[in-house]
Scaffold this motif. Sequence first.
Motif, short mmCIF file in Angstrom:
data_model
loop_
_atom_site.label_atom_id
_atom_site.label_comp_id
_atom_site.label_asym_id
_atom_site.label_seq_id
_atom_site.Cartn_x
_atom_site.Cartn_y
_atom_site.Cartn_z
N GLY A 315 0.84 -1.08 0.24
CA GLY A 315 -0.07 -0.11 0.01
C GLY A 315 0.80 1.25 -0.04
O GLY A 315 0.66 2.13 -0.78
N SER A 318 2.71 1.92 -3.21
CA SER A 318 1.75 2.39 -4.30
C SER A 318 1.51 3.75 -4.17
O SER A 318 1.38 4.46 -5.12
CB SER A 318 0.56 1.61 -4.46
OG SER A 318 -0.41 1.96 -4.88
N PHE A 319 1.43 3.95 -2.71
CA PHE A 319 1.07 5.56 -2.60
C PHE A 319 2.18 6.57 -3.09
O PHE A 319 2.06 7.36 -3.47
CB PHE A 319 0.85 5.68 -0.98
CG PHE A 319 0.72 7.19 -0.63
CD1 PHE A 319 -0.68 7.64 -0.79
CD2 PHE A 319 1.62 7.89 -0.05
CE1 PHE A 319 -0.87 8.98 -0.47
CE2 PHE A 319 1.31 9.33 0.08
CZ PHE A 319 0.11 9.87 0.13
N TYR A 320 3.54 6.06 -2.29
CA TYR A 320 4.69 6.73 -2.70
C TYR A 320 5.18 6.63 -4.19
O TYR A 320 5.80 7.66 -4.83
CB TYR A 320 5.68 6.45 -1.94
CG TYR A 320 5.43 7.12 -0.43
CD1 TYR A 320 5.41 8.34 -0.03
CD2 TYR A 320 5.17 6.19 0.52
CE1 TYR A 320 5.35 8.94 1.08
CE2 TYR A 320 5.06 6.57 1.75
CZ TYR A 320 5.06 8.03 2.10
OH TYR A 320 4.83 8.41 3.46
N SER A 322 3.09 5.82 -7.04
CA SER A 322 2.15 6.46 -8.21
C SER A 322 0.95 7.26 -7.47
O SER A 322 -0.13 7.43 -8.25
CB SER A 322 1.71 5.33 -8.87
OG SER A 322 1.19 4.21 -8.27
N ARG A 323 1.21 7.57 -6.26
CA ARG A 323 0.23 8.41 -5.44
C ARG A 323 -1.02 7.78 -5.71
O ARG A 323 -2.25 8.57 -5.78
CB ARG A 323 0.25 10.05 -6.30
CG ARG A 323 1.47 10.62 -5.80
CD ARG A 323 1.43 11.28 -4.60
NE ARG A 323 2.62 11.51 -3.93
CZ ARG A 323 3.15 11.70 -2.57
NH1 ARG A 323 2.02 11.86 -2.03
NH2 ARG A 323 4.28 11.59 -2.14
N SER A 324 -1.34 6.73 -5.54
CA SER A 324 -2.51 6.03 -5.57
C SER A 324 -2.65 5.45 -4.27
O SER A 324 -2.29 4.82 -3.31
CB SER A 324 -2.56 4.67 -6.36
OG SER A 324 -3.54 3.82 -6.14
N SER A 325 -4.03 5.77 -3.52
CA SER A 325 -4.51 5.12 -2.36
C SER A 325 -5.20 4.10 -2.29
O SER A 325 -5.53 3.70 -1.16
CB SER A 325 -5.08 6.58 -1.67
OG SER A 325 -4.42 7.81 -1.54
N VAL A 326 -5.52 3.54 -3.31
CA VAL A 326 -6.29 2.46 -3.57
C VAL A 326 -5.99 1.23 -2.64
O VAL A 326 -6.77 0.64 -2.13
CB VAL A 326 -6.24 1.92 -5.08
CG1 VAL A 326 -7.34 0.75 -5.14
CG2 VAL A 326 -7.10 2.99 -5.78
N ASP A 329 -6.48 2.20 0.79
CA ASP A 329 -7.65 2.32 1.33
C ASP A 329 -8.41 0.96 1.39
O ASP A 329 -9.12 0.85 2.18
CB ASP A 329 -8.62 3.09 0.27
CG ASP A 329 -8.27 4.48 0.65
OD1 ASP A 329 -7.57 4.83 1.38
OD2 ASP A 329 -8.54 5.44 -0.49
N SER A 330 -7.68 -0.23 0.79
CA SER A 330 -8.60 -1.59 1.08
C SER A 330 -7.72 -2.29 2.03
O SER A 330 -7.91 -3.49 1.95
CB SER A 330 -8.42 -2.19 -0.53
OG SER A 330 -7.21 -2.25 -0.92
#
Length: 394
Positions: A315, A318-320, A322-326, A329-330
């Motif tokens: 998690g 992916s946040f750092y 591609s700036r995705s929180s998906v 969040d899951s």
Amino acid sequence: MARTRITTQVAIMGAGPAGLMLSHLLAKQGIESVVVEIRSRQAIEETVRAGILEHGTVNLLVDSGVSDRVLREGDRHDGIELRFNGESHRIDFKELVGESVWLYPQTDVFMDLAARREADGGDIRYGVTDTSVHELEGRPKLWFTDAEGQEFEVEADFLVGADGSRSHCRRQIPEAARTQYFHEYPFAWFGILAEAPRSADELIYANSEHGFALISQRTETVQRMYFQCDPAEDVADWDDERIWAEFRKRVNGNGFELKEGPVLEKVVLPFRSFVHAPMRHGKLFLAGDAAHTVPPTGAKGLNLAINDVRLLAEGFESFYGSRSSVLLDSYSDRTLERVWKAQHFSYWMTSMLHTLPGADDFSRARQLGELRSVVSSRHGQAYLAEAYTGWPGR
Ligand code: DHB
């Protein structure tokens, strides 16, 4: 004196296997973390914990570069033995599901992780005091005082509570934002370390009319064993002779005789099932025992903790990256799926193998029926084997 400010990406409370493994996985992705722990490194190393690693846990330790000591010094176990009614039944993991587990104590997992973080220059602060966390919904802060009495504030993008079953972090989540699931059991385990040779090559899980016993191992000369006891039992009331008499009643017979020796350590382990949901609040994520406790039967605790941080590290990556929180969040929903499977498995193994106080003839005969339905069916055995070695996927 002003607090010294440290800024990092992920602040981690707790340097047990969950906190250290997370810090290690993050470092591999170039993500910074600071880990803060109230116990000393030596105190953690001296605590005896469970000893069974799922194949997925072993793969992560080896493939992520923590250490391959588990492969060299751990023992691969391809099955276990279930004993009841004077019969022995082997559950052959390898043949049933193609997988194995490793007998490798949690303490060694901790030592490997601590050594790897140290060698890689990780920022791990052991033996701190006065820890507290702040602003979980904004930019979180972790306060602590180090061993020299200096006060610090770690400011981070995220905070991870990997601070064990008495988690401070968990308690900061408002009542209204959480659900806590509890289950108490009417027994505990009396655990010993004994100086004796191995009694068997694999673990023995024994159901008997005198209660459950588990014969596990540590080294050629030191063994780990447990017997079901009353939660109020006092270890001071048990001398070596009384302990061995209890084990003999529960596991000896049909040509099997336990190898005995001086008892080096004794402890009463309480039984509890606990789940905290969700495993996230604002910028705080919970991992390992901070969010869930299982009864020890089946040794799922450490394996769940390692699975939590594997998902959490993905998690953050992916946040750092591609700036995705998906994935963040899951995280809670995904990790709780395995947690509840393990809750069920630990509960099931416990209820199938232990004797309930005051159990009547019906309950005892029904239990034997349950054990037979497992050992006499390939599907029953495979269910146990798959859960014990670790379900595939996450
Ligand atoms: C051990 C502990 C367990 O809870 C278990 O199910 C198997 C082994 C151990 O400490 O070796």
